[in-house]
Scaffold this motif. Sequence first.
Motif, PDB file in Angstrom:
ATOM      1  N   SER A 154       0.736  -1.384  -0.151  1.00 25.06           N
ATOM      2  CA  SER A 154      -0.036   0.036   0.055  1.00 25.06           C
ATOM      3  C   SER A 154       0.963   1.365   0.063  1.00 25.06           C
ATOM      4  O   SER A 154       0.376   2.486  -0.631  1.00 25.06           O
ATOM      5  CB  SER A 154      -0.951  -0.119   1.214  1.00 25.06           C
ATOM      6  OG  SER A 154      -0.344   0.082   2.458  1.00 25.06           O
ATOM      7  N   ILE A 163      -6.447   4.346  -2.306  1.00 31.11           N
ATOM      8  CA  ILE A 163      -6.357   3.175  -1.163  1.00 31.11           C
ATOM      9  C   ILE A 163      -8.026   2.358  -1.174  1.00 31.11           C
ATOM     10  O   ILE A 163      -7.860   1.140  -1.342  1.00 31.11           O
ATOM     11  CB  ILE A 163      -6.161   3.675   0.300  1.00 31.11           C
ATOM     12  CG1 ILE A 163      -4.722   3.999   0.323  1.00 31.11           C
ATOM     13  CG2 ILE A 163      -6.465   2.431   1.248  1.00 31.11           C
ATOM     14  CD1 ILE A 163      -3.826   2.779   0.226  1.00 31.11           C
ATOM     15  N   GLU A 190      -8.141   0.113  -4.468  1.00 29.74           N
ATOM     16  CA  GLU A 190      -7.562  -0.973  -4.448  1.00 29.74           C
ATOM     17  C   GLU A 190      -7.519  -2.036  -3.166  1.00 29.74           C
ATOM     18  O   GLU A 190      -7.724  -3.266  -3.361  1.00 29.74           O
ATOM     19  CB  GLU A 190      -5.934  -0.490  -4.114  1.00 29.74           C
ATOM     20  CG  GLU A 190      -4.917  -1.751  -4.519  1.00 29.74           C
ATOM     21  CD  GLU A 190      -5.059  -2.105  -5.883  1.00 29.74           C
ATOM     22  OE1 GLU A 190      -4.533  -3.244  -6.185  1.00 29.74           O
ATOM     23  OE2 GLU A 190      -5.311  -1.170  -6.950  1.00 29.74           O
ATOM     24  N   TYR A 191      -8.178  -1.537  -2.188  1.00 28.01           N
ATOM     25  CA  TYR A 191      -8.359  -2.508  -1.044  1.00 28.01           C
ATOM     26  C   TYR A 191      -9.906  -2.373  -0.519  1.00 28.01           C
ATOM     27  O   TYR A 191     -10.476  -1.319  -0.476  1.00 28.01           O
ATOM     28  CB  TYR A 191      -7.375  -2.130   0.055  1.00 28.01           C
ATOM     29  CG  TYR A 191      -6.083  -2.176  -0.355  1.00 28.01           C
ATOM     30  CD1 TYR A 191      -5.116  -3.558  -0.352  1.00 28.01           C
ATOM     31  CD2 TYR A 191      -5.296  -1.218  -0.486  1.00 28.01           C
ATOM     32  CE1 TYR A 191      -3.778  -3.649  -0.769  1.00 28.01           C
ATOM     33  CE2 TYR A 191      -3.980  -1.077  -1.208  1.00 28.01           C
ATOM     34  CZ  TYR A 191      -3.368  -2.199  -0.979  1.00 28.01           C
ATOM     35  OH  TYR A 191      -1.795  -2.512  -1.332  1.00 28.01           O
ATOM     36  N   ALA A 217      -8.759   3.760   5.966  1.00 26.97           N
ATOM     37  CA  ALA A 217      -7.956   4.346   4.902  1.00 26.97           C
ATOM     38  C   ALA A 217      -7.438   5.650   5.033  1.00 26.97           C
ATOM     39  O   ALA A 217      -6.321   5.939   4.780  1.00 26.97           O
ATOM     40  CB  ALA A 217      -8.708   4.294   3.426  1.00 26.97           C
ATOM     41  N   ASP A 231      -4.497   5.327   7.668  1.00 27.82           N
ATOM     42  CA  ASP A 231      -3.372   4.737   6.888  1.00 27.82           C
ATOM     43  C   ASP A 231      -2.846   5.786   6.217  1.00 27.82           C
ATOM     44  O   ASP A 231      -1.497   5.929   6.282  1.00 27.82           O
ATOM     45  CB  ASP A 231      -3.936   3.466   6.111  1.00 27.82           C
ATOM     46  CG  ASP A 231      -4.209   2.440   7.213  1.00 27.82           C
ATOM     47  OD1 ASP A 231      -3.863   2.167   8.291  1.00 27.82           O
ATOM     48  OD2 ASP A 231      -4.589   1.357   6.366  1.00 27.82           O
TER      49      ASP A 231
END
Length: 97
Positions: free
Chosen positions: A37, A58, A61-62, A69, A72
């Motif tokens: 990531s 993010i 993708e996740y 997110a 992070d």
Amino acid sequence: MRVIDDLIVREIAGEYILVPTGSAALKIHGMINLSESGYLLWNKLQSDCTEEELVDAILEEYEIDRETANEDVKAFISHMEQVGLLQEIGEDRNEQP
């Protein structure tokens, strides 16, 4: 914000590693490992982008919630700022520290 120019990314045995070059090598001694990531965010930061754009990347993708997110991304940005790897949009890219 965007990343400074004096870094290159190398993939070695499935690991993403930032290698400082030029003036960055004077400030950063050693290399920095990026998670998958982190590598995604690093690539996004090759051009000017906002924190919200990083969060959106993010989320695309996740499979995580926006709050996670956001946390992070904030942690990633904070770490990159602490070691001097980010510059704000509009900063002179040739300015010496």
